[in-house]
Write an enzyme that holds these catalytic residues in place. Structure first.
Site, PDB file in Angstrom:
ATOM      1  N   SER A  38       0.831  -1.213   0.000  1.00 36.09           N
ATOM      2  CA  SER A  38       0.000   0.000   0.000  1.00 36.09           C
ATOM      3  C   SER A  38       0.862   1.257   0.000  1.00 36.09           C
ATOM      4  CB  SER A  38      -0.899   0.015   1.241  1.00 36.09           C
ATOM      5  OG  SER A  38      -1.835  -1.014   1.211  1.00 36.09           O
ATOM      6  N   HIS A  71      -3.694  -0.055  -4.806  1.00 32.08           N
ATOM      7  CA  HIS A  71      -3.203  -1.306  -5.399  1.00 32.08           C
ATOM      8  C   HIS A  71      -3.662  -1.352  -6.861  1.00 32.08           C
ATOM      9  CE1 HIS A  71      -1.797  -3.337  -1.661  1.00 32.08           C
ATOM     10  NE2 HIS A  71      -2.633  -2.463  -1.112  1.00 32.08           N
ATOM     11  N   HIS A  94      -5.696  -9.360  -1.204  1.00 24.43           N
ATOM     12  CA  HIS A  94      -5.642  -9.698   0.211  1.00 24.43           C
ATOM     13  C   HIS A  94      -6.669 -10.770   0.563  1.00 24.43           C
ATOM     14  CE1 HIS A  94      -4.045  -5.582  -0.097  1.00 24.43           C
ATOM     15  NE2 HIS A  94      -3.322  -5.858   0.975  1.00 24.43           N
ATOM     16  N   TYR A  96      -8.647 -10.621   3.087  1.00 25.74           N
ATOM     17  CA  TYR A  96      -9.890  -9.992   3.537  1.00 25.74           C
ATOM     18  C   TYR A  96     -10.798  -9.553   2.391  1.00 25.74           C
ATOM     19  CZ  TYR A  96      -7.462  -5.496   2.724  1.00 25.74           C
ATOM     20  OH  TYR A  96      -6.769  -4.445   2.168  1.00 25.74           O
ATOM     21  N   GLU A  97     -10.275  -9.539   1.177  1.00 25.17           N
ATOM     22  CA  GLU A  97     -11.110  -9.187   0.028  1.00 25.17           C
ATOM     23  C   GLU A  97     -11.987 -10.354  -0.416  1.00 25.17           C
ATOM     24  OE1 GLU A  97      -8.952  -6.614  -3.011  1.00 25.17           O
ATOM     25  OE2 GLU A  97      -7.275  -7.312  -1.775  1.00 25.17           O
ATOM     26  N   ALA A 124       2.521  -1.885   4.208  1.00 30.11           N
ATOM     27  CA  ALA A 124       2.223  -0.835   5.179  1.00 30.11           C
ATOM     28  C   ALA A 124       1.742  -1.517   6.445  1.00 30.11           C
ATOM     29  CB  ALA A 124       1.144   0.096   4.635  1.00 30.11           C
ATOM     30  N   MET A 250      -1.934  -6.784   7.342  1.00 32.94           N
ATOM     31  CA  MET A 250      -2.918  -7.700   6.764  1.00 32.94           C
ATOM     32  C   MET A 250      -2.418  -8.403   5.510  1.00 32.94           C
ATOM     33  SD  MET A 250      -6.160  -5.089   7.095  1.00 32.94           S
ATOM     34  CE  MET A 250      -6.385  -4.102   8.580  1.00 32.94           C
ATOM     35  N   SER A 251      -1.115  -8.574   5.379  1.00 34.62           N
ATOM     36  CA  SER A 251      -0.569  -9.184   4.154  1.00 34.62           C
ATOM     37  C   SER A 251       0.765  -9.840   4.454  1.00 34.62           C
ATOM     38  CB  SER A 251      -0.400  -8.114   3.061  1.00 34.62           C
ATOM     39  OG  SER A 251       0.624  -7.194   3.428  1.00 34.62           O
ATOM     40  N   ASN A 274       1.149   4.080  10.692  1.00 40.02           N
ATOM     41  CA  ASN A 274       0.364   4.618  11.808  1.00 40.02           C
ATOM     42  C   ASN A 274       0.805   3.913  13.077  1.00 40.02           C
ATOM     43  OD1 ASN A 274      -1.320   2.242  10.567  1.00 40.02           O
ATOM     44  ND2 ASN A 274      -2.076   2.463  12.665  1.00 40.02           N
ATOM     45  N   HIS A 308      -7.324   4.321   6.192  1.00 43.77           N
ATOM     46  CA  HIS A 308      -6.577   3.886   5.012  1.00 43.77           C
ATOM     47  C   HIS A 308      -5.878   5.050   4.318  1.00 43.77           C
ATOM     48  CE1 HIS A 308      -5.407   1.116   1.936  1.00 43.77           C
ATOM     49  NE2 HIS A 308      -5.978   1.821   0.996  1.00 43.77           N
TER      50      HIS A 308
END
Length: 337
Positions: A38, A71, A94, A96-97, A124, A250-251, A274, A308
């Site tokens: 990201s 992406h 991902h 989660y998609e 990220a 998350m990746s 963050n 995001h």
């Protein structure tokens, strides 16, 4: 053909056959693959002008397509540092998609059959370690993390981690099912997942290219994979920190597992975009809350909340340092071969 009518190996072979038929001479056997996370798509702009070929994921058989902002969804082939054949994965799909673990890790197997021997993954991530600042870069490493608190009680849990893959431990694992012997062994070890020689060169390169007055820091630490798409609660963040995680995202981890299964060298970077919130929210009956209006209460509860767009912005501001670090490290490594 669908996922149910072709094996993973057959799908991978079809994708590789398509790319081999399209790629110009000189780019058909990339040595290194770079996954742009990201906000880090600018890494693909480091290829030499005139040596570039692009393919949308939609044009490649069985290739998973991302749906998240930042992406783009394309493979970029080109020469890195004038002579290193490379492929850049601009955006990733991902879990989660709604993708399966097989789909999420499909590109890594494509890279293996294309002849890639080294994979560089970037992402990220949210910072859990209080010593990490937004914009810092972390190398994933087999390093022991420090606990957030209760050190004496949790010290027995803080063994050396490369990453924390809770989903994998629970059975949501990219190697679940019949083993594909053409890629690797049934029980691959991960204690050597993060290549020591590559990490050594990263630190050498960092000292050479980053000015001493630059406030951005390079760390080595532990990445915790979570399924997403929600950002972590404060309690979840504290739990991960107690377990030894320095960042959370998350990746990347499923891709690393498959890369090592395929025998590929792995180098992985997290950009801290963050700071995860670790402090508990106030109880509803605390005196300090009395007399505050709704907007003041909302400000308290939303302090430090991740978004995001924040992730993408941090990626933009750190992109140049990340590009220089990755590019110059690979030039240094592959100039020896």
């Amino acid at each position: 053909m669908t996922l149910t009518t072709l094996s993973i190996l057959e799908q991978t072979q079809e994708a590789v056959a398509y790319l081999a038929s399209q790629l110009p001479e000189g780019l058909q056997k990339p040595q290194v693959a770079i996954v742009c996370g990201s906000g880090l798509s600018g890494l693909a702009d480091t290829v030499q002008a005139g040596s570039r070929a692009e393919y949308d994921y939609a044009s490649i058989p069985h290739f998973p397509r991302p749906t998240v902002a930042g992406h783009a969804g394309k493979l970029v082939f080109g020469l890195l540092g004038q002579k290193i054949p490379a492929v850049f994965m601009v955006g990733r799909a991902h879990y989660y998609e709604g993708n399966s673990m097989d789909q999420v890790t499909f590109p890594i197997r494509v890279f293996k059959l294309l002849g890639v021997n080294t994979v560089v993954l970037t992402n990220a991530a949210g910072g859990l370690n209080p010593d990490y600042n937004v914009g810092d870069i972390m190398l994933l490493n087999d390093a022991s993390g420090k606990s957030f608190g209760l050190e004496s009680f949790y010290s027995c849990l803080l063994t050396t981690f490369q990453h924390i893959f809770l989903a994998g431990l629970a059975g949501v694992h990219p190697l679940r099912g019949p083993n594909i012997e053409e890629f690797g062994t049934r029980f691959p070890p991960l204690s050597d997942a993060y290549d020591l020689d590559l990490r050594r060169h990263v630190h050498q390169t960092w000292k050479e290219i980053i000015p001493s007055q630059n406030t951005r820091k390079l760390h080595e630490g532990v990445y915790a994979f979570v399924g997403g798409p929600t950002y972590e609660t404060r309690a979840e963040s504290r739990m991960l920190r107690m377990m030894g995680a320095d960042v959370v995202g998350m990746s990347t981890v499923p891709e690393i597992v498959v890369a090592r299964h395929c025998g590929l060298r792995v180098l992985a970077f997290s950009l801290v975009t963050n700071n995860a919130v670790l402090t508990p929210v106030p109880r509803g009956d605390e005196e300090l809350l009395q007399g505050k209006d709704a907007s003041e209460l909302n400000a308290i509860i939303e302090e430090g909340k991740a978004g995001h767009e924040e992730v993408l912005e941090a990626g933009r501001t750190a992109a140049l340092d990340m590009q220089k670090l990755v590019t110059q490290t690979l030039v240094k490594v592959f100039s020896r071969t």
